[in-house]
Design a protein around this motif. Structure first.
Motif, PDB file in Angstrom:
ATOM      1  N   ILE A 163      36.059  59.317  72.004  1.00  0.00           N
ATOM      2  CA  ILE A 163      35.530  58.713  70.787  1.00  0.00           C
ATOM      3  C   ILE A 163      36.426  59.019  69.598  1.00  0.00           C
ATOM      4  N   GLU A 164      36.921  60.235  69.513  1.00  0.00           N
ATOM      5  CA  GLU A 164      37.832  60.564  68.411  1.00  0.00           C
ATOM      6  C   GLU A 164      39.159  59.820  68.556  1.00  0.00           C
ATOM      7  N   LYS A 165      39.627  59.647  69.789  1.00  0.00           N
ATOM      8  CA  LYS A 165      40.849  58.873  69.994  1.00  0.00           C
ATOM      9  C   LYS A 165      40.622  57.406  69.622  1.00  0.00           C
ATOM     10  N   SER A 166      39.406  56.930  69.853  1.00  0.00           N
ATOM     11  CA  SER A 166      39.065  55.576  69.430  1.00  0.00           C
ATOM     12  C   SER A 166      39.210  55.439  67.923  1.00  0.00           C
ATOM     13  N   ARG A 167      38.728  56.415  67.188  1.00  0.00           N
ATOM     14  CA  ARG A 167      38.838  56.364  65.725  1.00  0.00           C
ATOM     15  C   ARG A 167      40.294  56.447  65.274  1.00  0.00           C
ATOM     16  N   GLU A 168      41.061  57.315  65.906  1.00  0.00           N
ATOM     17  CA  GLU A 168      42.480  57.417  65.554  1.00  0.00           C
ATOM     18  C   GLU A 168      43.195  56.089  65.803  1.00  0.00           C
ATOM     19  N   ASN A 169      42.869  55.475  66.932  1.00  0.00           N
ATOM     20  CA  ASN A 169      43.461  54.184  67.269  1.00  0.00           C
ATOM     21  C   ASN A 169      43.077  53.128  66.246  1.00  0.00           C
ATOM     22  N   LEU A 170      41.800  53.118  65.826  1.00  0.00           N
ATOM     23  CA  LEU A 170      41.345  52.135  64.851  1.00  0.00           C
ATOM     24  C   LEU A 170      42.000  52.355  63.493  1.00  0.00           C
ATOM     25  N   ARG A 171      42.146  53.604  63.102  1.00  0.00           N
ATOM     26  CA  ARG A 171      42.843  53.904  61.838  1.00  0.00           C
ATOM     27  C   ARG A 171      44.267  53.334  61.860  1.00  0.00           C
ATOM     28  N   THR A 172      44.942  53.525  62.989  1.00  0.00           N
ATOM     29  CA  THR A 172      46.305  53.013  63.117  1.00  0.00           C
ATOM     30  C   THR A 172      46.333  51.495  63.013  1.00  0.00           C
ATOM     31  N   LEU A 173      45.392  50.838  63.683  1.00  0.00           N
ATOM     32  CA  LEU A 173      45.346  49.379  63.676  1.00  0.00           C
ATOM     33  C   LEU A 173      45.073  48.818  62.283  1.00  0.00           C
ATOM     34  N   ILE A 174      44.141  49.423  61.561  1.00  0.00           N
ATOM     35  CA  ILE A 174      43.829  48.865  60.248  1.00  0.00           C
ATOM     36  C   ILE A 174      44.977  49.095  59.267  1.00  0.00           C
ATOM     37  N   HIS A 175      45.712  50.187  59.461  1.00  0.00           N
ATOM     38  CA  HIS A 175      46.875  50.425  58.606  1.00  0.00           C
ATOM     39  C   HIS A 175      48.007  49.451  58.951  1.00  0.00           C
ATOM     40  N   GLU A 176      48.271  49.268  60.233  1.00  0.00           N
ATOM     41  CA  GLU A 176      49.344  48.369  60.652  1.00  0.00           C
ATOM     42  C   GLU A 176      49.095  46.927  60.231  1.00  0.00           C
ATOM     43  N   ILE A 202      36.266  48.907  55.415  1.00  0.00           N
ATOM     44  CA  ILE A 202      36.506  49.335  56.788  1.00  0.00           C
ATOM     45  C   ILE A 202      36.906  50.808  56.828  1.00  0.00           C
ATOM     46  N   ARG A 203      37.596  51.260  55.793  1.00  0.00           N
ATOM     47  CA  ARG A 203      37.970  52.669  55.721  1.00  0.00           C
ATOM     48  C   ARG A 203      36.731  53.553  55.676  1.00  0.00           C
ATOM     49  N   ASP A 214      35.610  56.447  58.509  1.00  0.00           N
ATOM     50  CA  ASP A 214      35.409  57.832  58.091  1.00  0.00           C
ATOM     51  C   ASP A 214      33.963  58.299  58.198  1.00  0.00           C
ATOM     52  N   LEU A 215      33.075  57.435  58.672  1.00  0.00           N
ATOM     53  CA  LEU A 215      31.673  57.850  58.829  1.00  0.00           C
ATOM     54  C   LEU A 215      31.567  59.028  59.799  1.00  0.00           C
ATOM     55  N   PRO A 216      30.746  60.042  59.483  1.00  0.00           N
ATOM     56  CA  PRO A 216      30.480  61.076  60.484  1.00  0.00           C
ATOM     57  C   PRO A 216      29.636  60.482  61.600  1.00  0.00           C
ATOM     58  N   LEU A 217      30.087  60.615  62.821  1.00  0.00           N
ATOM     59  CA  LEU A 217      29.378  59.995  63.946  1.00  0.00           C
ATOM     60  C   LEU A 217      28.331  60.951  64.509  1.00  0.00           C
ATOM     61  N   ASN A 218      27.461  61.430  63.613  1.00  0.00           N
ATOM     62  CA  ASN A 218      26.445  62.410  63.992  1.00  0.00           C
ATOM     63  C   ASN A 218      25.038  61.845  63.938  1.00  0.00           C
ATOM     64  N   SER A 219      24.911  60.523  63.872  1.00  0.00           N
ATOM     65  CA  SER A 219      23.591  59.893  63.886  1.00  0.00           C
ATOM     66  C   SER A 219      23.673  58.573  64.637  1.00  0.00           C
ATOM     67  N   ASN A 239      24.923  55.735  62.254  1.00  0.00           N
ATOM     68  CA  ASN A 239      26.360  55.678  61.988  1.00  0.00           C
ATOM     69  C   ASN A 239      27.147  55.240  63.210  1.00  0.00           C
ATOM     70  N   ARG A 240      26.724  55.718  64.379  1.00  0.00           N
ATOM     71  CA  ARG A 240      27.429  55.306  65.595  1.00  0.00           C
ATOM     72  C   ARG A 240      27.278  53.804  65.820  1.00  0.00           C
ATOM     73  N   ALA A 241      26.098  53.248  65.548  1.00  0.00           N
ATOM     74  CA  ALA A 241      25.885  51.810  65.728  1.00  0.00           C
ATOM     75  C   ALA A 241      26.775  51.014  64.792  1.00  0.00           C
ATOM     76  N   VAL A 242      26.891  51.451  63.528  1.00  0.00           N
ATOM     77  CA  VAL A 242      27.762  50.771  62.569  1.00  0.00           C
ATOM     78  C   VAL A 242      29.215  50.853  63.035  1.00  0.00           C
ATOM     79  N   TYR A 243      29.623  52.036  63.484  1.00  0.00           N
ATOM     80  CA  TYR A 243      31.016  52.210  63.895  1.00  0.00           C
ATOM     81  C   TYR A 243      31.367  51.316  65.082  1.00  0.00           C
TER      82      TYR A 243
END
Length: 257
Positions: free
Chosen positions: A10-23, A85-86, A90-95, A98-102
């Motif tokens: 899940i954290e790698k998913s977020r890292e990947n998404l951050r890269t995509l939105i920046h690119e 999208i940023r 950056d949402l904490p995925l502790n609920s 938030n997970r549904a939105v992400y």
């Protein structure tokens, strides 16, 4: 099967998404996400059978809109959201909210980039047709074996029983109203306590992608890896992360919106 911890996925998913939105220059503040809760009719139309959790009000469909692309996720904790999208990344995925939105957002962004298909739930009679396709796929791929269904989708459960026989189907669910009741000749087990037993006893595990939003994915994925089981995750919720992380997914009638 590559074994890696679910939390890392899940954290790698977020890292990947951050890269995509920046690119793709999507992190511009003017690019917004709108997430809204759909009515059952908006989500899946008017299927003949009325025992789906979304129709009974036990689950809701969250839809994220991103530059015209749509992504869905199932959740028991719907919330409307509007922001950049940023902010989503950056949402904490502790609920569950938030997970549904992400995950709805992830699906919408990857659909916009044409990296993934089937991010919008099927409608009307397609959910039942989907259950036949899934059962046929399991039979054609692995033959007659014992299937562990995680998450009581009634159409899928009934078709698995018809295809493999009740003696070869195990079912777990989190809904207390379903636990210890008989569905299609199978006693539904408690998904809070019996997950490892179901996975151990199954030849192949068929799990709903909704586990990403209800915080059970990590447990299920790690147990699948621990016991080296064949598996498939089904549905729209898991579309984006399946593409990113190489998770096996089936969603025969999911649409592109």
């Amino acid at each position: 099967m590559t074994i890696q911890a679910a939390g890392n996925l899940i954290e790698k998913s977020r890292e990947n998404l951050r890269t995509l939105i920046h690119e793709n220059a999507f992190d511009n503040a003017s690019v917004c996400i709108l997430a809204r809760t759909l009515t059952p009719e908006q989500a899946i139309g008017n299927p003949k059978r009325r025992d789906y959790p979304i129709i009974e009000g036990k689950e809701k469909m969250l839809e994220a809109l991103f530059l015209g692309a749509r992504g869905h996720s199932f959740t028991d904790s719907p919330v409307d959201f509007q922001g950049s999208i940023r902010e989503v990344v950056d949402l904490p995925l502790n609920s569950n909210q938030n997970r549904a939105v992400y995950f709805a957002t992830l699906n919408a962004v990857l659909r916009k980039l044409d990296l993934v298909r089937g991010t919008v739930h099927c409608r009307d009679q397609e959910p039942e047709q989907c259950s036949q396709c899934i059962a046929d796929h399991l039979m054609n791929t692995w033959g007659k074996l014992k299937v562990g269904l995680i998450g009581l989708n009634p159409a899928i459960a009934e078709m698995l029983v018809k295809t493999f026989g009740p003696e070869n189907v195990l079912i777990n669910d989190l809904d207390k109203k379903n636990v210890d009741t008989e569905k299609f000749g199978v006693i539904v087990r408690d998904g809070r306590r019996r997950t490892e037993a179901l996975i151990q006893e199954s030849d192949v595990v068929l799990a709903t992608g909704t586990t990403l939003c209800n915080d059970t994915f990590e447990t299920i994925w790690n147990l699948i890896c621990k016991h080296r089981k064949k598996y498939l995750f089904y549905g729209v919720t898991v579309a984006g992360i399946s593409y990113q992380m190489g998770i096996d997914r089936i969603c025969p009638y999911g649409s592109d919106g």
